[in-house]
Design a protein around this motif. Structure first.
Motif, mmCIF file in Angstrom:
data_model
loop_
_atom_site.group_PDB
_atom_site.id
_atom_site.type_symbol
_atom_site.label_atom_id
_atom_site.label_comp_id
_atom_site.label_asym_id
_atom_site.label_seq_id
_atom_site.Cartn_x
_atom_site.Cartn_y
_atom_site.Cartn_z
ATOM 1 N N UNK A 103 46.641 42.980 30.738
ATOM 2 C CA UNK A 103 47.180 41.769 31.348
ATOM 3 C C UNK A 103 47.574 42.017 32.795
ATOM 4 N N UNK A 104 47.480 40.945 33.610
ATOM 5 C CA UNK A 104 47.765 41.006 35.051
ATOM 6 C C UNK A 104 46.905 42.094 35.693
ATOM 7 N N UNK A 105 45.628 41.802 35.817
ATOM 8 C CA UNK A 105 44.630 42.804 36.198
ATOM 9 C C UNK A 105 43.955 42.440 37.515
ATOM 10 N N UNK A 106 43.764 43.441 38.366
ATOM 11 C CA UNK A 106 42.933 43.288 39.565
ATOM 12 C C UNK A 106 41.711 44.187 39.417
ATOM 13 N N UNK A 107 40.544 43.591 39.590
ATOM 14 C CA UNK A 107 39.272 44.319 39.568
ATOM 15 C C UNK A 107 38.580 44.052 40.891
ATOM 16 N N UNK A 108 38.243 45.103 41.624
ATOM 17 C CA UNK A 108 37.653 44.913 42.945
ATOM 18 C C UNK A 108 36.614 45.991 43.246
ATOM 19 N N UNK A 109 35.428 45.570 43.647
ATOM 20 C CA UNK A 109 34.439 46.501 44.171
ATOM 21 C C UNK A 109 33.382 46.977 43.205
ATOM 22 N N UNK A 110 33.275 46.353 42.030
ATOM 23 C CA UNK A 110 32.280 46.795 41.048
ATOM 24 C C UNK A 110 31.005 45.952 41.200
ATOM 25 N N UNK A 111 30.335 46.202 42.311
ATOM 26 C CA UNK A 111 29.138 45.438 42.639
ATOM 27 C C UNK A 111 27.865 46.163 42.264
ATOM 28 N N UNK A 112 26.810 45.883 42.990
ATOM 29 C CA UNK A 112 25.504 46.456 42.666
ATOM 30 C C UNK A 112 25.375 47.889 43.159
#
Length: 409
Positions: A313-322
């Motif tokens: 809960x209360x999650x930041x996900x950033x930068x998981x691109x190609x």
């Protein structure tokens, strides 16, 4: 006349007595203001830590050398005072600090004076890190209640003591770990917990540039708060064997240069009735970060497989691109479900939850299957987004600073 002289003498004694009390109070305040680990004006202790520790011992503030596979015996408590640095050297052979089941490790670092375990070459994968054993419940392959460790020690773990207490780790940084003992291949993590129980305190820990996972839990009931995985080559956080910690919060991962999953989550194909819970999570992947090994396309924030589950809960996900390898482009995802059984039993069974996530710079903001044959449809209440999510809240200080660089960019 005699009475006046007598009164004068009594008054003089009172004055002298008050001065003595005041003087003792001042001296007492001076010594009370000095505490263990305050290195100002104190010469750091030095020494070699080696072999099996058979008697309880406190290592005062100092600079120590860890030599070999150091084991803390059952019934023994080892304590490190704030501000200490413990260094090993891979050229001397295998090195690790191992807390055997029944032993305790108490590390009393602070934000300004963490206790740091490091290695002289500063090369990831140079030693075995901190390894702790307990006898809390596990659910290993085939539903077994015990298993054998994969760290090179080949020790049994597992049991029925849910409240096992392996000590208290506070403000600890482990650097450049990741070597398997006995053969030197990659396997161990910065912090490895084998069936560790809920009586153990894990708070303000940093895994820095390890060659395997930052933190790995092999079953058990322990929880961890305020933990940071920075620049670890494999997964930032990993667990198996039915880990079921319930009070986890403030987990921060920053993957850079090399890195696989933000979290790799599995349960040995056991469809457990329970699942762990982690509140306030940040998973970040720096631009240009590649999988640890070419051909193993592990570039997702969360991966669930072999009946792995959990609530976040209360999650930041950033930068998981190609990620492009040769001429093939692979697409990263916030959540990837690796196999059909996990999708059916855990996702559809409401034992995988992503609640209030802010997802940016990630190709698939929805959950996806590892293959086209796996269609992932979370129950709507179990996968929610929140543009105002804050993720982990990590306290600043020397404990998250290496070489003058703040690890929380």
């Amino acid at each position: 006349m005699k009475s006046k002289i007598h009164e004068y003498q009594k008054s003089k004694k009172r004055i002298m007595s008050n001065k003595l009390v005041l003087g003792l109070a001042i001296i007492g305040s001076i010594f009370t203001g000095c505490s263990t680990g305050d290195d100002e004006g104190i010469t750091p202790a030095t020494g070699v830590i080696s072999g099996t520790i058979t008697e309880s011992k406190t290592y005062a503030f100092g600079n120590y050398t860890l030599q070999g596979i150091v084991k803390i015996n059952p019934g023994v408590t080892v304590t490190f005072d704030a501000g200490s640095t413990i260094t090993c050297d891979k050229t001397t052979g295998d090195n690790a600090l191992v807390v055997l089941n029944g032993g305790k490790l108490n590390i009393n670092g602070t934000a300004s004076q963490p206790v740091v375990f490091t290695e002289v070459s500063q090369v990831p994968g140079s030693w075995g890190g901190i390894i702790m054993y307990g006898d809390a419940p596990i659910n290993a392959i085939g539903g077994a209640a015990t298993a054998t460790s994969e760290d090179g020690n080949n020790l049994p773990y597992g049991g029925a003591n849910a409240t096992h207490n392996g000590g208290s780790l506070n403000y600890v940084r482990v650097e450049y770990a990741g070597a398997k003992l006995a053969d030197g291949t990659k396997e161990n993590n910065a912090f490895t917990f084998y069936s560790v129980g809920s009586g153990t305190n894990l708070n303000h820990l940093v895994a820095y540039k390890g060659a395997d996972d930052g933190f790995e839990f092999f079953g058990g009931t322990v929880s961890a708060t305020n933990i940071v995985s920075y620049g670890c080559y494999d997964d930032s956080f990993d667990w198996q064997d039915g880990w079921q910690g319930q009070n986890n919060s403030n987990w921060y991962a920053y993957q850079t240069v090399k890195g696989n999953f933000g979290m790799e989550i599995e349960a040995n194909n056991n469809n457990n009735a329970f699942y762990p819970k982690v509140a306030n999570v940040t998973l970040k992947r720096a631009a240009g970060t590649t999988p640890e090994v070419a051909g193993t396309i592990e570039i997702d924030a969360f991966q669930f497989k072999k009946q792995g589950n959990g609530e976040f809960s209360n999650v930041i996900i950033d930068g998981y691109g190609n990620y492009t390898e040769s001429s093939t482009t692979y697409e990263g995802a916030a959540v990837k479900i690796q196999d059909a059984a996990t999708n059916t039993d855990q996702v559809n069974g409401s034992k995988v939850k992503l609640l209030g996530a802010k997802i940016t710079n990630t190709t698939h903001t929805e959950a996806i299957g590892a293959t086209g044959a796996i269609t992932v449809n979370f129950p709507s209440a179990n996968y929610t987004v929140n543009a105002s999510a804050t993720g982990a809240s990590i306290e600043s200080g020397n404990w998250v600073t290496v070489g003058g660089t703040n690890l929380i960019p």
